[in-house]
Enzyme design. Structure first.
Site, PDB file in Angstrom:
ATOM      1  N   ARG A  24      13.372 -25.710  -4.139  1.00  0.00           N
ATOM      2  CA  ARG A  24      14.047 -25.322  -3.084  1.00  0.00           C
ATOM      3  C   ARG A  24      14.142 -23.712  -2.988  1.00  0.00           C
ATOM      4  NH1 ARG A  24      19.540 -28.651  -3.988  1.00  0.00           N
ATOM      5  NH2 ARG A  24      18.597 -30.782  -3.167  1.00  0.00           N
ATOM      6  N   ALA A  52      12.696 -38.026  -5.764  1.00  0.00           N
ATOM      7  CA  ALA A  52      12.908 -38.288  -7.007  1.00  0.00           C
ATOM      8  C   ALA A  52      12.974 -39.639  -7.084  1.00  0.00           C
ATOM      9  CB  ALA A  52      14.227 -37.527  -7.374  1.00  0.00           C
ATOM     10  N   GLU A 110       0.759  -1.178   0.007  1.00  0.00           N
ATOM     11  CA  GLU A 110      -0.029   0.056  -0.111  1.00  0.00           C
ATOM     12  C   GLU A 110       0.979   1.323  -0.063  1.00  0.00           C
ATOM     13  OE1 GLU A 110      -2.364  -3.095   2.854  1.00  0.00           O
ATOM     14  OE2 GLU A 110      -0.306  -2.798   2.078  1.00  0.00           O
TER      15      GLU A 110
END
Length: 356
Positions: free
Chosen positions: A178, A148, A46
């Protein structure tokens, strides 16, 4: 408001533990000011938009993705800046769940004659701020589980070989994950077996904290996570005090917990208290299993390589206790399957806090 949402997502690094916030100031149906929050200590969206608008802000309409703050922290209250600038009307997408705000910001504006209306593009703003909303509602970080694995769900062969199951492109995608989180968590077995770096290695993006579950405090002083200078190790009550002091002298934060194992919920709550509200859990299998067993996972990122490893003695991506009944299995919602090198990235939501 959609322009404000676009601005909110501009920072290259997450602004956590603060929310993503964007703001525009409109005068005579024209945007005259734009701003967004870059992170803790920087000016709020703002204030940035009001500075951009200058004198054109008087009697203008403000669109902001989160209720304006009304308390002193590292910066002054946005409500003061809004009133001083002479804004005539404020539309905000979401009420801020921060106990220091939570409706008070809008109330202050209304008490000074400024119309303040909530709910415009609320769903989009909630999706953008899923991490912040969970943290404010529960006191816990938003947890993403990442693995993985081969097509048969293995993360290492029966001899322990794991480099590399996925290809270079997929590993680049993992490093990008990451960069989207404040901390990366692994177990001590992953450190001892692979000595991983666990950083994003992306220029201009702050490196994540490395969090290691290490009940007996076996973390090597020469490991790369220790040398990162951003390492937290969580240990049990029986951990060697001399080793704890040795690691602390090297800059490691040593957090000791009661009991023989590190309790996940107290660890997660402490991370949140330290301002770490987004956590990527990378494994190994026992660690991922413990997070799923504890129902502590919000989102899943699963890299699948087009290979088959086989053997009952090879390491599974998820171990732990698991479920006895399929109805109790963690089921993903809003599943997306994306290309990742020669393999795929499967993403999906687990908890009610995960909205993307």
């Amino acid at each position: 408001m959609r322009e404000a949402l676009r601005l909110a997502s501009r920072p290259t690094a997450p602004p956590y533990p603060n929310p993503w916030v964007g703001c525009v100031v409109v005068q005579n149906n024209q945007i005259v000011g734009r701003g967004y929050h870059r992170g803790p200590g920087s000016e709020h969206a703002e204030v940035a938009a009001l500075k951009d608008a200058g004198p054109k802000a008087r009697k203008a309409t403000m669109y902001v993705t989160l209720e304006p703050c009304c308390h002193y922290g590292r910066t002054s209250p946005c409500t003061e800046a809004i009133l001083k600038a002479g804004i005539g009307e404020v539309f905000y997408a979401l009420r801020d769940p921060n106990p220091a705000v939570r409706g008070r910001g809008a109330g202050i504006l209304r008490s000074h004659g400024v119309a303040a209306r909530a709910g415009l593009c609320a769903r989009e703003a909630a999706v953008l701020n899923q991490v912040y909303l969970k943290y404010r509602a529960t006191g816990f970080p938003f947890v993403t589980a990442k693995a993985a694995a081969s097509l048969d769900g293995r993360i290492a062969t029966r001899t322990g070989q794991s480099k590399w199951i996925t290809d270079t492109q997929a590993r680049g995608c993992a490093r990008a994950l990451r960069a989207q989180n404040q901390a990366v968590l692994v177990g001590i077995h992953t450190i001892l077996a692979d000595d991983p770096h666990l950083g994003s290695r992306i220029p201009g993006i702050p490196a994540p904290w490395r969090v290691v579950l290490d009940t007996r405090l076996r973390l090597p002083a020469a490991s790369r996570v220790v040398r990162s200078q951003k390492c937290i190790v969580a240990c049990g009550a029986d951990a060697n005090p001399a080793q704890a002091r040795r690691l602390e002298r090297l800059g490691v934060k040593v957090w000791k917990f009661r009991g023989r194992r590190v309790p996940l919920k107290p660890l997660l709550r402490r991370l949140a208290r330290e301002g770490i509200i987004s956590l990527l859990v990378e494994g190994g299998g026992e660690v991922l299993g413990s997070f799923f067993d504890a129902h502590a996972v919000d989102h899943v990122c699963w890299f699948l390589a087009p290979i088959v490893i086989g053997s009952a003695k090879s390491r599974s991506a998820v171990a732990g206790r698991g479920v006895a009944d399929l109805d109790a299995a963690a089921r993903l919602r809003q599943v997306r399957i994306l290309p990742a090198g020669r393999g795929w990235l499967v993403r999906g939501n687990v908890s009610r806090w995960a909205l993307r």
